[in-house]
Design an enzyme around this catalytic site. Structure first.
Site, PDB file in Angstrom:
ATOM      1  N   GLY A 103      15.626 -41.329  -1.228  1.00 47.71           N
ATOM      2  CA  GLY A 103      15.476 -40.796   0.127  1.00 47.71           C
ATOM      3  C   GLY A 103      16.113 -41.587   1.247  1.00 47.71           C
TER       4      GLY A 103
ATOM      5  N   PRO B  35      17.373 -43.950  -5.999  1.00 47.43           N
ATOM      6  CG  PRO B  35      18.761 -45.815  -5.689  1.00 47.43           C
ATOM      7  CD  PRO B  35      17.560 -45.342  -6.454  1.00 47.43           C
ATOM      8  N   GLY B  36      19.848 -41.755  -4.662  1.00 44.28           N
ATOM      9  CA  GLY B  36      21.006 -40.925  -4.987  1.00 44.28           C
ATOM     10  C   GLY B  36      22.052 -41.100  -3.893  1.00 44.28           C
ATOM     11  NE  ARG B  37      21.036 -38.135   1.656  1.00 40.27           N
ATOM     12  CZ  ARG B  37      21.168 -36.816   1.821  1.00 40.27           C
ATOM     13  NH1 ARG B  37      22.284 -36.328   2.283  1.00 40.27           N
ATOM     14  NH2 ARG B  37      20.164 -36.010   1.548  1.00 40.27           N
TER      15      ARG B  37
ATOM     16  NE  ARG C 256      24.299 -33.012   2.401  1.00 41.53           N
ATOM     17  CZ  ARG C 256      24.136 -33.543   3.576  1.00 41.53           C
ATOM     18  NH1 ARG C 256      25.184 -33.830   4.317  1.00 41.53           N
ATOM     19  NH2 ARG C 256      22.931 -33.835   4.025  1.00 41.53           N
TER      20      ARG C 256
ATOM     21  CE1 TYR D 210      19.646 -28.754   2.773  1.00 46.98           C
ATOM     22  CE2 TYR D 210      21.786 -29.730   2.315  1.00 46.98           C
ATOM     23  CZ  TYR D 210      20.584 -29.226   1.868  1.00 46.98           C
ATOM     24  OH  TYR D 210      20.316 -29.201   0.526  1.00 46.98           O
TER      25      TYR D 210
ATOM     26  CB  CYS E 288      34.102 -13.030   3.747  1.00 46.11           C
ATOM     27  SG  CYS E 288      33.002 -13.023   2.321  1.00 46.11           S
ATOM     28  CD  GLU E 289      28.171 -16.032   3.910  1.00 42.85           C
ATOM     29  OE1 GLU E 289      27.354 -16.478   4.708  1.00 42.85           O
ATOM     30  OE2 GLU E 289      27.944 -15.861   2.700  1.00 42.85           O
TER      31      GLU E 289
ATOM     32  CE1 TYR F 227      21.203 -34.539  -3.890  1.00 43.64           C
ATOM     33  CE2 TYR F 227      21.541 -36.090  -2.092  1.00 43.64           C
ATOM     34  CZ  TYR F 227      20.849 -35.706  -3.226  1.00 43.64           C
ATOM     35  OH  TYR F 227      19.817 -36.480  -3.692  1.00 43.64           O
TER      36      TYR F 227
HETATM   37  N1  LLP Z   1      14.085 -38.541  -6.614  1.00 43.36           N
HETATM   38  C1  LLP Z   1      13.685 -37.258  -6.496  1.00 43.36           C
HETATM   39  C2  LLP Z   1      12.477 -36.841  -7.192  1.00 43.36           C
HETATM   40  C3  LLP Z   1      14.425 -36.351  -5.732  1.00 43.36           C
HETATM   41  O1  LLP Z   1      14.034 -35.096  -5.629  1.00 43.36           O
HETATM   42  C4  LLP Z   1      15.601 -36.797  -5.067  1.00 43.36           C
HETATM   43  C5  LLP Z   1      16.395 -35.873  -4.256  1.00 43.36           C
HETATM   44  C6  LLP Z   1      15.978 -38.143  -5.227  1.00 43.36           C
HETATM   45  C7  LLP Z   1      15.194 -38.983  -5.994  1.00 43.36           C
HETATM   46  C8  LLP Z   1      17.205 -38.709  -4.558  1.00 43.36           C
HETATM   47  O2  LLP Z   1      17.101 -38.668  -3.188  1.00 43.36           O
HETATM   48  P1  LLP Z   1      18.223 -39.367  -2.264  1.00 43.36           P
HETATM   49  O3  LLP Z   1      18.116 -40.847  -2.479  1.00 43.36           O
HETATM   50  O4  LLP Z   1      19.537 -38.848  -2.679  1.00 43.36           O
HETATM   51  O5  LLP Z   1      17.848 -38.958  -0.891  1.00 43.36           O
HETATM   52  N2  LLP Z   1      20.859 -31.374  -1.115  1.00 43.36           N
HETATM   53  C9  LLP Z   1      20.256 -32.180  -0.097  1.00 43.36           C
HETATM   54  C10 LLP Z   1      19.465 -33.322  -0.655  1.00 43.36           C
HETATM   55  C11 LLP Z   1      18.391 -32.901  -1.637  1.00 43.36           C
HETATM   56  C12 LLP Z   1      17.640 -34.055  -2.230  1.00 43.36           C
HETATM   57  C13 LLP Z   1      16.848 -33.630  -3.424  1.00 43.36           C
HETATM   58  N3  LLP Z   1      16.092 -34.648  -4.066  1.00 43.36           N
HETATM   59  C14 LLP Z   1      21.351 -32.657   0.851  1.00 43.36           C
HETATM   60  O6  LLP Z   1      22.517 -32.319   0.666  1.00 43.36           O
HETATM   61  O7  LLP Z   1      21.062 -33.343   1.847  1.00 43.36           O
END
Ligand code: LLP
Length: 422
Positions: free
Chosen positions: A244, A279-281, A317, A321, A348-349, A377
């Site tokens: 997050g 972490p992802g993002r 995105r 969002y 076409c949007e 993402y």
């Molecule tokens: N763990 C869980 C259980 C999650 O659902 C997620 C993301 C993460 C970890 C990783 O979160 P991060 O560190 O990346 O914030 N599509 C959206 C973001 C959706 C996130 C979904 N869950 C966007 O483009 O902003």
């Protein structure tokens, strides 16, 4: 025009480079639109994260949903990362990338029976349960398979992550997790889940969170549950903080990973268990760009439009969002005037835009632009809308680049359709 510059995506003689490779050179080989990633960005962020928490026994589980290309997953796996997978598809990708099943976590609010079975079959480190019914199902399947399932309960701490409502997950009104009171009851109900071993407690309160306070609040709440459980004889081995962490897309204020560690480490240190992060993002967003070619420029009345060959199907995105991604030329011409323009795609949007009211140099048909911060993402949310092919992905490492996924062909798109005579 403000250029988003970093040591990974930088201008050399007014031309955009990814590490030591000219973006134009890559595009000449793979065409546009195309995703380009910096491997060293991924490596450096992983190291930065793990170093920030070096005083705490911890494991990072890269959230594969942010970028599930198998080479990206492998980059983190090679550094020692575990992987957080949200579906059978992500699980298969992580295994293909060489991840050890005992370093995989199976996440998701709606796991199918098959996914749970696969998780147990592969002996994954743990499955996170998000409802009482899911716990019952895991217990039944584990019993049938004569296994003991290692399970963590995802607790919904009812904390406002103060992020976009679509990616806020830690409020009781959100679909995720189990509320505190029920979770306590389930953890303590020893006789009910005979085929489950509760190994951990988990939270994930949302994504792109730009202030530390919601994290400290939620970690504090979860640690109280941890201690309450400990007092009643339920000793958990893992405490999962989720992901997050917000990153900079534009000019927003965010916090550093060091500040994040400083804020939550004192709480985590008191726990007698191993800490997990997902972490992802943070690990991927600013390690990728989407490069597009300008198809046309035009003026409708007073309004400027740059029509690019990348669209909402390539990066959704901005459309869903209202997310801001910097957009900048691949070649800067400082002698040119700047204009304010919408930068849109061919779909076409009206909602198909990459950026609105952007200050950018006057541009010409055929030139290239880069949508920045597209490593998380981006490609994973791409679709075939308008029967458009998904773009290729390129990984750059120092002065070399590798096509890690090629552009879809029209045969890919038609692979499982045939004309029937009805
Ligand atoms: N763990 C869980 C259980 C999650 O659902 C997620 C993301 C993460 C970890 C990783 O979160 P991060 O560190 O990346 O914030 N599509 C959206 C973001 C959706 C996130 C979904 N869950 C966007 O483009 O902003």
């Amino acid at each position: 025009m403000n250029l988003f510059d970093s040591s990974y995506f930088t201008y050399k003689s007014d031309e955009l480079f990814c590490e030591n490779v000219s973006v134009k050179k890559i595009i000449q080989e793979v065409g546009t639109p195309a995703y380009i990633y910096s491997k060293n960005f991924f490596i450096d962020r992983y190291k930065e994260f793990t170093e920030a928490f070096e005083e705490i026994p911890h494991t990072i589980f890269f959230a594969a949903k942010s970028n599930f290309n198998i080479n990206v997953i492998k980059t983190f796996v090679d550094l020692g990362s575990g992987v957080d997978v949200n579906s059978e598809g992500e699980l298969k990708r992580a295994l293909l990338a060489g991840a050890d099943p005992r370093k995989l976590i199976l996440t998701g609010v709606g796991k199918t029976l098959n996914e749970i079975r696969l998780g147990l079959q592969k002996d994954l480190l743990m499955i996170k349960a998000e409802s009482e019914e899911e716990l019952e199902l895991i217990n039944t399947i584990a019993g049938e398979m004569k296994k003991v399932a290692r399970v963590a309960i995802r607790v919904n701490p009812d904390v406002d992550a103060q992020t976009h409502p679509y990616i806020s997950t830690g409020l009781s009104e959100n679909k995720f997790g189990i509320d505190t009171k029920s979770a306590l009851g389930l953890f303590k109900d020893k006789n009910r889940f005979k085929n489950i071993l509760f190994t951990g407690i988990d939270m994930h309160i949302g994504s792109q969170i730009t202030s530390i306070q919601p994290f400290t609040e939620a970690v504090e709440k979860l640690s109280q549950i941890y201690f309450e459980l400990k007092d009643s004889g339920v000793h958990l081995k893992h405490f999962d903080v989720g992901g997050g962490i917000g990153v900079k897309y534009g000019y927003e204020e965010t916090f550093s990973i060091q500040d994040y560690a400083k804020a939550i480490s004192p709480i985590l240190k008191k726990l007698d268990c191993h800490i997990f992060f997902e972490p992802g993002r943070f690990l991927t967003a600013n390690g990728g760009i989407l490069v597009a070619q300008i198809l046309y420029t035009k003026k409708n009345g007073e309004k400027n439009f740059i029509i690019a060959d990348a669209a909402m199907n390539d990066i959704i995105r901005p459309s869903i969002y209202g997310a801001h991604h910097h957009i900048q030329p691949v070649e800067v011409h400082s002698d040119r005037a700047e204009i304010i323009s919408d930068i849109v795609g061919p779909v076409c949007e009206t909602g198909d835009f990459l950026g609105r009211k952007r200050k950018i140099q006057e541009s010409k048909r055929g030139e290239y632009i880069a949508v920045m911060s597209a490593g998380a993402y981006g490609m994973v949310m791409a679709s075939n809308y308008n029967a458009r092919r998904k773009p290729p992905e390129v990984l750059v490492a120092n002065d070399k680049f590798y096509v890690i996924r090629s552009r879809e062909t029209y045969d890919h798109l038609l692979f499982d359709e045939k004309i029937i005579n009805s």
